[in-house]
Write a protein that holds these residues in place. Structure first.
Motif, PDB file in Angstrom:
ATOM      1  N   LYS A 178       0.867  -1.179   0.000  1.00 34.66           N
ATOM      2  CA  LYS A 178       0.000   0.000   0.000  1.00 34.66           C
ATOM      3  C   LYS A 178       0.903   1.229   0.000  1.00 34.66           C
ATOM      4  CE  LYS A 178      -3.701  -2.450   2.223  1.00 34.66           C
ATOM      5  NZ  LYS A 178      -4.262  -2.901   3.460  1.00 34.66           N
ATOM      6  N   VAL A 179       0.550   2.215  -0.807  1.00 33.35           N
ATOM      7  CA  VAL A 179       1.417   3.392  -0.959  1.00 33.35           C
ATOM      8  C   VAL A 179       0.673   4.664  -0.552  1.00 33.35           C
ATOM      9  CG1 VAL A 179       2.696   4.830  -2.627  1.00 33.35           C
ATOM     10  CG2 VAL A 179       2.784   2.342  -2.805  1.00 33.35           C
ATOM     11  N   SER A 180       1.396   5.512   0.201  1.00 36.34           N
ATOM     12  CA  SER A 180       0.851   6.807   0.600  1.00 36.34           C
ATOM     13  C   SER A 180       1.917   7.868   0.323  1.00 36.34           C
ATOM     14  CB  SER A 180       0.526   6.759   2.090  1.00 36.34           C
ATOM     15  OG  SER A 180       0.220   8.034   2.562  1.00 36.34           O
ATOM     16  N   MET A 181       1.491   9.082   0.001  1.00 34.01           N
ATOM     17  CA  MET A 181       2.451  10.145  -0.322  1.00 34.01           C
ATOM     18  C   MET A 181       2.315  11.350   0.613  1.00 34.01           C
ATOM     19  SD  MET A 181       2.727  10.502  -4.428  1.00 34.01           S
ATOM     20  CE  MET A 181       0.975  10.483  -4.741  1.00 34.01           C
ATOM     21  N   ILE A 182       3.465  11.958   0.906  1.00 30.69           N
ATOM     22  CA  ILE A 182       3.500  13.219   1.649  1.00 30.69           C
ATOM     23  C   ILE A 182       4.251  14.222   0.778  1.00 30.69           C
ATOM     24  CG2 ILE A 182       4.276  14.420   3.731  1.00 30.69           C
ATOM     25  CD1 ILE A 182       4.276  11.719   5.184  1.00 30.69           C
ATOM     26  N   GLY A 183       3.570  15.280   0.364  1.00 29.59           N
ATOM     27  CA  GLY A 183       4.216  16.338  -0.422  1.00 29.59           C
ATOM     28  C   GLY A 183       4.553  17.512   0.490  1.00 29.59           C
ATOM     29  N   VAL A 184       5.790  18.003   0.422  1.00 32.11           N
ATOM     30  CA  VAL A 184       6.233  19.115   1.266  1.00 32.11           C
ATOM     31  C   VAL A 184       6.599  20.290   0.357  1.00 32.11           C
ATOM     32  CG1 VAL A 184       7.880  19.839   3.043  1.00 32.11           C
ATOM     33  CG2 VAL A 184       7.156  17.439   2.929  1.00 32.11           C
ATOM     34  N   SER A 185       6.065  21.478   0.661  1.00 27.94           N
ATOM     35  CA  SER A 185       6.325  22.620  -0.227  1.00 27.94           C
ATOM     36  C   SER A 185       6.381  23.944   0.535  1.00 27.94           C
ATOM     37  CB  SER A 185       5.225  22.703  -1.291  1.00 27.94           C
ATOM     38  OG  SER A 185       5.408  23.849  -2.093  1.00 27.94           O
TER      39      SER A 185
END
Length: 411
Positions: A178-185
């Motif tokens: 299972k894949v989850s993403m965290i985007g930091v900006s």
């Protein structure tokens, strides 16, 4: 003979008493064991990611905040603790960190991800679809939750959002993983450029990091200074001054840590036993010059030509130069390197942009009946700026160019 004297110099420098215990804790790459003044953000992130410890897919998260507000440190810290807890529970939970300023194309991103799981993928040469298929195949070999942290995600978007679209849909193709993403900006508006489908799936949860105030930065510095410096190495005004300088820069803790480190390096070079207020001021000056030089490096070529025109006039004895004089030299430079010549109005706009970036100082002055003009003064050191400009292959042929000057000196 030279090596002998250098050997002696190194020996002499080694004999100087160091004031640092562990300088690395003042670098951006260091992730501390505890993070002060970020409990709310840590709790928010942990409460979303805890799903991974139940074997479920956590929601995708977007994290926003200005530079130096603790986004990367918090995300990495929570990621490390999550992996640790997963291990103690016998769960496979893998957190992968990628910086999109360095890994800025979808191919590189997918190749790096695949390599993190032990598969050898060439950094160029395969079709992107093949790399994506390889990544899916590799992670789906076992039951695991994979959390991908994409730091400076806005840098990746500039090259297109296909890879984010594919990653946000990846779970439909997986049986075990299972894949989850965290985007930091740093950029609150970057989602405006995203495909609406990517935007909705990527921003299922959002966490905002507010800037630190001077007192909070002071606490962070005290905590790091205890590990970084020997006891009594800092004068009492050093930390408050670093915090005050950084608070002016929208509460940038990274800037504060840089100041504290560079001030120590300056003191060490002077063979001082402790860091004083003057060393912090010296560090502030050095960091500011370094920042401006970095801005010069990323300027468009036309802006570099306009800047170099000012520098050539300065080298020829002009102190305050006018936009007309800049334009005269700029035209000559363009002809020399076969670049399009912009209008004088456009070059004046470029000078205003350089003024806003702190590279030049442009002041409108009245010339009486001849109207008004801008007088331009350089705000950057000539030699180091010139060196950076000539890193651009298009400007390199201009290194020894001598312009034809037709106006009076403005001294």
């Amino acid at each position: 003979m030279q090596s002998k004297s250098l050997d002696g110099l190194f020996q002499e420098l080694l004999e100087n008493e160091p004031i640092f215990k562990n300088k690395e804790v003042l670098r951006h790459s260091y992730t501390p064991d505890s993070l002060v003044h970020r409990d709310d953000q840590i709790n928010s992130l942990a409460s979303i990611l805890v799903s991974a410890l139940r074997g479920d897919t956590p929601s995708n998260i977007l994290i926003y905040g200005k530079t130096g507000t603790g986004k990367t440190a918090v995300t990495r810290h929570v990621g490390i603790e999550l992996e640790r807890k997963g291990e103690s529970l016998g769960l496979s939970c893998k957190v992968v960190y990628l910086n999109c300023e360095v890994i800025d194309t979808q191919y590189r991103l997918l190749a790096n991800l695949t390599r993190q799981f032990g598969e050898d993928v060439p950094m160029t040469g395969w079709p992107t679809d093949q790399v994506f298929f390889k990544f899916k195949e590799t992670i789906d070999n076992e039951r695991q939750v994979v959390i991908i942290i994409l730091d400076e995600i806005d840098k990746l978007i500039k090259k297109g959002d296909d890879v984010l679209y594919n990653l946000s849909r990846i779970n439909t193709d997986l049986e075990n993983a299972k894949v989850s993403m965290i985007g930091v900006s740093n950029d609150l508006k970057f989602t405006e450029f995203l495909d609406p489908r990517v935007k909705s799936s990527l921003g299922e949860e959002e966490i905002i990091f507010p800037p630190y105030d001077a007192d909070q930065i002071s606490d962070i510095l005290h905590e790091r200074a205890e590990i970084a410096y020997k006891p009594d190495a800092l004068d009492e005004m050093v930390i408050p001054l670093c915090a005050a300088f950084a608070a002016q820069e929208h509460g940038d803790a990274r800037r504060a840590l840089d100041l504290l480190r560079v001030a120590g390096e300056i003191a060490e070079r002077e063979n001082k036993s402790h860091v004083e207020e003057q060393h912090v001021k010296g560090a502030q000056e050095k960091i500011e010059v370094d920042r401006v030089i970095e801005v010069v490096r990323t300027l468009p070529t036309q802006s570099k030509l306009a800047l170099y025109s000012v520098m050539l006039l300065r080298n020829n004895g002009y102190k305050n130069v006018t936009t007309g004089e800049v334009y005269n030299v700029y035209r000559q430079l363009c002809l020399q390197v076969d670049m399009d010549i912009l209008t004088q109005r456009r070059v004046t706009d470029l000078m205003s942009e350089l003024d806003m970036l702190g590279i030049v100082n442009a002041v409108v002055v009245s010339k009486g009946r001849y109207g008004r003009t801008k007088e331009i003064v350089l705000s950057v050191p000539i030699n180091s700026t010139k060196k950076v400009l000539f890193e651009d292959y298009r400007l390199k042929p201009l290194e020894f160019f001598k312009p034809v000057l037709t106006t009076q000196l403005h001294l």
